[in-house]
Scaffold this motif. Structure first.
Motif, PDB file in Angstrom:
ATOM      1  N   HIS A  14       0.813  -1.213   0.000  1.00 19.52           N
ATOM      2  CA  HIS A  14       0.000   0.000   0.000  1.00 19.52           C
ATOM      3  C   HIS A  14       0.842   1.256   0.000  1.00 19.52           C
ATOM      4  CE1 HIS A  14      -3.695  -2.202   0.660  1.00 19.52           C
ATOM      5  NE2 HIS A  14      -2.997  -2.982   1.452  1.00 19.52           N
TER       6      HIS A  14
ATOM      7  N   PHE B  10       1.767   2.905   4.469  1.00 22.14           N
ATOM      8  CA  PHE B  10       2.063   1.528   4.826  1.00 22.14           C
ATOM      9  C   PHE B  10       0.983   0.927   5.692  1.00 22.14           C
ATOM     10  CE2 PHE B  10       6.405   3.354   4.254  1.00 22.14           C
ATOM     11  CZ  PHE B  10       6.466   2.944   2.942  1.00 22.14           C
ATOM     12  N   ALA B  11       0.820  -0.374   5.532  1.00 27.43           N
ATOM     13  CA  ALA B  11      -0.265  -1.062   6.226  1.00 27.43           C
ATOM     14  C   ALA B  11       0.276  -2.211   7.047  1.00 27.43           C
ATOM     15  CB  ALA B  11      -1.299  -1.546   5.213  1.00 27.43           C
ATOM     16  N   LEU B  12       1.080  -1.894   8.043  1.00 26.77           N
ATOM     17  CA  LEU B  12       1.457  -2.902   9.016  1.00 26.77           C
ATOM     18  C   LEU B  12       1.215  -2.302  10.389  1.00 26.77           C
ATOM     19  CD1 LEU B  12       4.793  -4.335   7.564  1.00 26.77           C
ATOM     20  CD2 LEU B  12       2.562  -5.419   7.611  1.00 26.77           C
ATOM     21  N   PRO B  13       0.697  -3.099  11.334  1.00 28.18           N
ATOM     22  CA  PRO B  13       0.432  -2.552  12.664  1.00 28.18           C
ATOM     23  C   PRO B  13       1.732  -2.081  13.302  1.00 28.18           C
ATOM     24  CG  PRO B  13      -0.683  -4.653  12.344  1.00 28.18           C
ATOM     25  CD  PRO B  13       0.247  -4.488  11.184  1.00 28.18           C
ATOM     26  N   PRO B  14       1.798  -0.823  13.728  1.00 26.29           N
ATOM     27  CA  PRO B  14       3.055  -0.259  14.232  1.00 26.29           C
ATOM     28  C   PRO B  14       3.623  -0.986  15.445  1.00 26.29           C
ATOM     29  CG  PRO B  14       1.405   1.456  13.903  1.00 26.29           C
ATOM     30  CD  PRO B  14       0.718   0.158  13.656  1.00 26.29           C
TER      31      PRO B  14
END
Lengths: 520, 297
Positions: free
Chosen positions: A89, A92-96
Motif C-alpha cells: 500500500h 504503509f499497512a502494518l500494525p506499528p
C-alpha cells in the motif's frame, strides 16, 4: 530459452463506483507475465482503486477479472492472494506495534503456535534474502520509511507471490531511496515476479518499467505501451490530457508529470526583498510523539519569497510548522514574525502579526468537516475578534460567498457542510481564508497533496500571487518537482535540522543526497 | 494470613475473568464498557439456572449462552449499526443491570436476593484451608496463560491485534476485522459468564440486584492499567483485589475510627490512582491515541 509471455492478469470493462462517484469506468487491460508494468495518472485518475481491484480489496460493480487465465469474481483478498497477487500500500499497512517477525507471520501460513525466537529464526532468512536490512525483532514503528517499505515488500512476498503491485512506492522515498527500490524490483523481476508499479512521475516510469498504462479520470487512456517506443513528452500529454494542457506553462507541466527535472532557472530578479517576514535563530524544540525535535534551526524568509522545504517525510517538517504556529514550545532560540519577536507568544498573537497556515491535514486541522462553509471561512477573523463581540451571520455569509466565488470554489450554498466538498474545493476554502490581504507569512504544508491537475496548478498560482503581493511563503512538499518549480530557495530537512540550502538552478541529485544525509 | 489470601483469591477471581474478557476485546479494537452488564447477566443466569434446573453445569451453560448472546448483540450494534462503542457498551451494562432485576422480579415476584441450594464445585479437602474455594479459582491461572498464548503466540492473536490496531492491514492479508471482533466478543462473553458465576456461586450462592457493584468497570480499568496485555491486566486486577482485601481487613482493625464508606471506597480510589500512574508511566500517549482512534470510528 522460451519466455512465458502469457497474460498474468486481464480485465475487461471494470467499473468501480463509490456512491455517486465513478472511480473507474470500463477499464480493460492485459498485463504480460515477467515484466515490470507501470500504471500512471494524476491524482484522481483511479490508480489506487485499480490496484485495490487487483488485490481484491474493492469489488468492481461490473467487469471481469482473470488471473493467469482463470476468472475471478473480485472483491476477495483471499482469492487474490491464492492467485499470487499481493499489494504494497501507498501509506504503509502494518500494525506499528508489531515486530517485523510478527508482521511477516500474521499474513503467512504454517507454524500456528510459536515462540518469539522461533518466529525470528523463521523470518530473518526471508528478510536477508530480499536484502531488507532489518532485525526481525525490531518493531515496525521504530523503522525509517525506506526500511518499512522493504518490510512491506517482504511481507507481500511471504507466500509465493506471482504478481506484486506497489501503489505509489516512490512517494515517500528520497531519489536515492527510489533508486534502491528500483534495484530491488529488478531483482524481483529476475526471480520471475511480475510487478505492477503505480507511479506518478514519467522520469521514474521510463527508468524502470517495460510497459506503461495511462489512466485519466477513471478511464483507460492507453496502454500497456512499450516503454521503448514512447517518449516523455508524448506520455505527459497522455497523462494530463489535451484540455488541461492549455494554460499550463512548460515548467508547470513538467513538474506535474515529472517528465524531466527542469533546473528551473527562474531566478528572482526583484532585489527589494529587504524585510524579513520570518526569522528563526537557533530554534530548538523538544521531541514528542509527533516527530523529531527541531535542532538549532536557522531560517529566514523575506517578503516576496517562497522557500521550499525538501526532505523525506518525518524529518521535522511537521515540527517546524508547529513551532512557527506556537503548537510546540520553543526551548531555545528566537522566532520573529514581521520583525516582532513572538518566541513566547501564542498562536493568536502570531496570527495577528500576519501568520497564516495551510496545514498538513486538510480535513482535520484545516477544516471542520461537520461545520458549514461560512463558519469555516470566518473562523480566522472571528477568533481574532474580542470574546464578546457581536457576530452578524448574514453579513459574514455574504462576505463568505463573495470570497468563495473569487476563489473559484464550486459549492451549492455557504451553509453546506465543508465535508461535502471535493479535495480541491476544500483546499480552496482554506486558501480563501488563509491567503487574505493581511497575510505576511504563509505556511503551506503539502498544499497540493491529493489534488488533481487543475487544483494543483490553482494552488501554485495562488502561492505565486501571494508572493507577488509581498508575502513570504514556507512551502513544504514531498514532491521535489513542484518544490523546484515554484521555490526561490530550497532548504533540506533531516532529523530536525536544516542540513543544506540550494538556489536555482537546482540539482536534483545534490538535493536528493542532502535528503538522505550524503552530502556531496 | 491464610484467610487474607483466601479473601484475595475470592475477590480477584471474578475480576480476573472479566478483565481477560476486556483484554481480548481491547486487542480487537473494542473498548468494552459492557463488561459490567455481561458479568451481572452471568451471575443471574447461573443462580437462576441452579434454582430452575438443579444442575450447576446446566446453569453454567445458560450463563455462557446468555452472555454470548449479549456479546453478539453488542457486536451487531457496534459493527453493523455503526453505533459508538462507549455508548453501546454502557447500554449493554444498563441492559444487564435492569434485565437481571426484571428476570428475578418476573420469576419470583420479588426483588429480594435469590439464593441457590448449592454453587460451583469446591476444590475440596485435598487443598486444606483453600478447599472452600471454587474450581474456577484453580482454573484462573490456566486461563490467563491460555489467553496470553492465544493473543501473543498464535497467528490468530496477531490477526486479532491487527484488526484492532490497523484494520486496513488486516484486510490487506484477507482477514475480516469485523469477524475477528465477533470472535473476540464471543470469547469475552464466555469469560464474563464465568466471572458472574464465580461471583454469585463461588462462595455465597446468592444473586442480589446490582451485586457486581462496578467490578466490570474495575475489570475495564485493569485492562487500561495493564496496557491491554493479558498478564499486565491480570496483575492489575490482582492489585485491585489486594487493595479491596486490605480495605476489609482495615475495617476489622480500625472499626469505627475510620469512616466505613472510605474503606469500602478503597478499591475504587486505587483504581483511579492506578490508571493515573500507568498513564504517567507511559507518557500519557497510549490512552490518548486510543481515544483518537475511537473518534475516527
Amino acid at each position: 530459452m522460451m519466455e512465458d509471455r502469457s497474460p498474468i492478469f486481464e480485465c475487461r470493462d471494470v467499473t468501480v463506483r463509490y456512491g455517486d462517484i465513478t472511480a473507474l469506468a470500463d477499464v480493460g487491460v492485459t498485463f504480460e507475465r515477467g515484466m515490470i508494468h507501470a500504471v500512471v495518472g494524476q491524482n484522481g485518475a483511479g490508480k489506487t482503486t485499480f490496484a485495490r481491484v487487483l488485490a481484491g480489496l474493492v469489488r468492481p460493480a461490473a467487469g471481469s477479472l482473470k488471473f493467469s487465465g482463470r476468472s475471478h469474481a473480485g472483491g476477495s483478498v483471499n482469492d487474490a492472494r491464492r492467485a499470487g497477487v499481493e499489494l504494497v500500500h501507498q501509506s504503509f499497512a502494518l500494525p506499528p506495534s508489531f515486530t517485523v517477525a510478527e508482521a511477516m507471520q500474521f499474513g503467512a501460513e504454517g507454524g500456528s503456535l510459536f515462540t518469539r525466537s522461533a518466529l525470528e529464526r523463521r523470518w530473518q532468512p526471508h528478510l536477508d534474502s530480499l536484502d531488507v536490512k532489518v532485525k526481525a525483532r525490531q518493531r515496525i514503528r521504530d523503522l525509517p520509511v525506506e526500511i518499512q517499505q522493504g518490510v512491506e515488500i517482504a511481507r507481500a512476498l511471504v507466500s509465493e507471490a506471482k504478481l506484486l503491485i506497489l501503489d505509489e512506492p516512490t512517494a515517500v522515498l528520497s531519489p536515492e531511496g527510489t533508486e534502491k527500490l528500483f534495484e530491488r524490483i529488478r531483482r524481483l523481476k529476475a526471480r520471475d515476479v511480475t510487478v505492477i508499479l503505480i507511479l506518478h512521475k514519467i522520469r521514474e516510469v521510463l527508468a524502470i518499467a517495460d510497459t506503461v498504462t495511462v489512466l485519466r479520470g477513471g478511464r483507460l487512456v492507453d496502454g500497456p505501451l512499450d516503454c521503448t517506443e514512447i517518449d516523455a513528452d508524448r506520455l505527459a500529454e497522455l497523462i494530463i490530457g489535451p484540455a488541461a494542457t492549455r494554460g499550463l506553462n512548460a515548467d508547470d507541466k513538467a513538474a506535474l508529470t515529472g517528465s524531466a527535472t527542469v533546473a528551473h532557472a527562474h531566478i528572482e530578479t526583484s532585489s527589494a526583498r529587504k524585510n524579513s517576514v520570518l526569522e528563526m535563530r537557533a530554534v530548538s524544540t523538544r521531541a514528542d510523539t509527533e516527530g523529531p525535535a527541531l535542532d538549532n534551526v536557522d531560517l529566514t524568509i523575506s517578503a516576496g519569497e517562497i522557500i521550499g522545504v525538501a526532505g523525506v517525510e518525518g524529518n521535522g517538517q511537521r515540527t517546524l510548522v508547529r513551532a512557527i504556529s506556537a503548537l510546540v514550545d520553543v526551548v531555545d532560540g528566537t522566532l520573529a514574525i514581521g520583525g516582532d519577536d513572538v518566541t513566547g507568544k501564542q498562536l493568536a498573537a502570531r496570527r495577528a502579526a500576519g501568520l497564516r497556515i495551510i496545514p498538513f491535514e486538510r480535513n482535520v486541522e484545516g477544516l471542520s468537516l461537520s461545520s458549514s462553509l461560512w463558519e469555516n471561512w470566518s473562523a480566522r477573523s472571528l477568533l481574532q475578534m474580542p470574546l464578546l463581540a457581536a457576530i452578524n451571520p448574514v453579513t459574514i455569509q455574504k462576505r463568505c460567498a463573495a470570497a468563495l466565488n473569487r476563489w473559484d470554489v464550486h459549492y451549492a450554498n455557504v451553509a453546506q457542510r465543508a465535508g461535502s466538498l471535493s479535495g480541491g474545493n476544500a483546499q480552496k476554502v482554506i486558501l480563501s481564508r488563509e491567503m487574505d490581504e493581511d497575510a505576511r507569512l504563509i505556511l503551506a504544508a503539502q498544499p497540493t497533496r491529493g489534488l488533481d491537475i487543475g487544483a494543483t496548478s490553482f494552488v501554485w498560482d495562488a502561492m505565486r500571487d501571494a508572493k507577488a503581493r509581498g508575502c513570504g511563503l514556507l512551502f513544504i512538499s514531498s514532491d521535489l518537482d513542484e518544490i523546484f518549480d515554484i521555490s526561490d530557495r530550497v532548504v533540506v530537512m533531516l532529523s530536525g535540522r536544516i542540513v543544506a540550502e540550494f538556489r536555482p538552478p537546482y540539482d536534483i541529485s545534490a538535493v536528493g543526497a542532502a535528503m538522505t544525509g550524503v552530502l556531496k | 494470613m491464610e484467610d487474607i489470601v483466601i479473601a484475595i483469591l475470592r475477590s480477584a477471581t471474578p475480576l480476573v475473568y472479566v478483565t481477560l474478557a476486556g483484554v481480548i476485546a481491547q486487542r480487537a479494537g473494542i473498548w468494552h464498557l459492557g463488561l459490567e452488564g455481561l458479568m451481572i447477566s452471568g451471575a443471574c443466569a447461573t443462580v437462576l439456572g441452579i434454582v430452575l434446573t438443579g444442575s450447576i453445569w446446566a446453569a453454567l451453560f445458560w450463563a455462557i449462552a446468555v452472555c454470548v448472546a449479549g456479546s453478539v448483540l453488542f457486536w451487531f450494534v457496534v459493527e453493523k449499526l455503526r453505533a459508538n462503542q462507549i455508548i453501546a457498551g454502557l447500554g449493554l451494562t444498563g441492559l444487564g443491570l435492569g434485565g437481571t432485576t426484571l428476570a428475578v422480579q418476573s420469576i419470583f415476584g420479588t426483588q429480594a436476593a435469590v439464593s441457590a441450594p448449592f454453587g460451583l464445585p469446591r476444590l475440596g479437602p485435598a487443598f486444606g484451608a483453600y478447599g472452600s474455594l471454587s474450581i474456577l479459582v484453580l482454573l484462573m491461572p490456566v486461563l490467563v496463560l491460555a489467553v496470553w498464548v492465544m493473543l501473543r503466540r498464535t497467528r490468530f492473536g496477531l490477526r486479532l491485534a491487527a484488526s484492532g490496531e490497523h484494520p486496513f492491514a488486516a484486510r490487506g492479508v484477507g482477514v475480516n476485522p469485523s469477524a475477528m471482533r465477533l470472535a473476540a466478543l464471543v470469547m469475552g462473553g464466555a469469560l464474563c459468564a464465568l466471572a458472574g458465576a464465580e461471583l454469585a456461586t463461588g462462595s455465597l450462592q446468592i444473586f442480589a440486584q446490582n451485586m457486581t457493584a462496578g467490578r466490570g468497570f474495575m475489570g475495564f480499568a485493569a485492562v487500561i492499567f495493564g496496557a491491554g496485555h493479558p498478564i499486565g491486566a491480570t496483575l492489575a486486577a490482582l492489585f485491585f483485589a489486594i487493595v479491596g482485601a486490605i480495605g476489609i481487613k482495615a475495617q476489622l482493625i480500625f472499626g469505627d475510627r475510620i469512616p466505613h464508606d472510605l474503606l469500602l471506597g478503597l478499591p475504587y480510589i486505587a483504581t483511579v490512582l492506578g490508571i493515573w500512574v500507568s498513564t504517567k508511566l507511559r507518557g500519557g500517549t497510549k490512552a490518548a491515541n486510543g481515544f483518537a482512534e475511537l473518534r475516527n470510528e
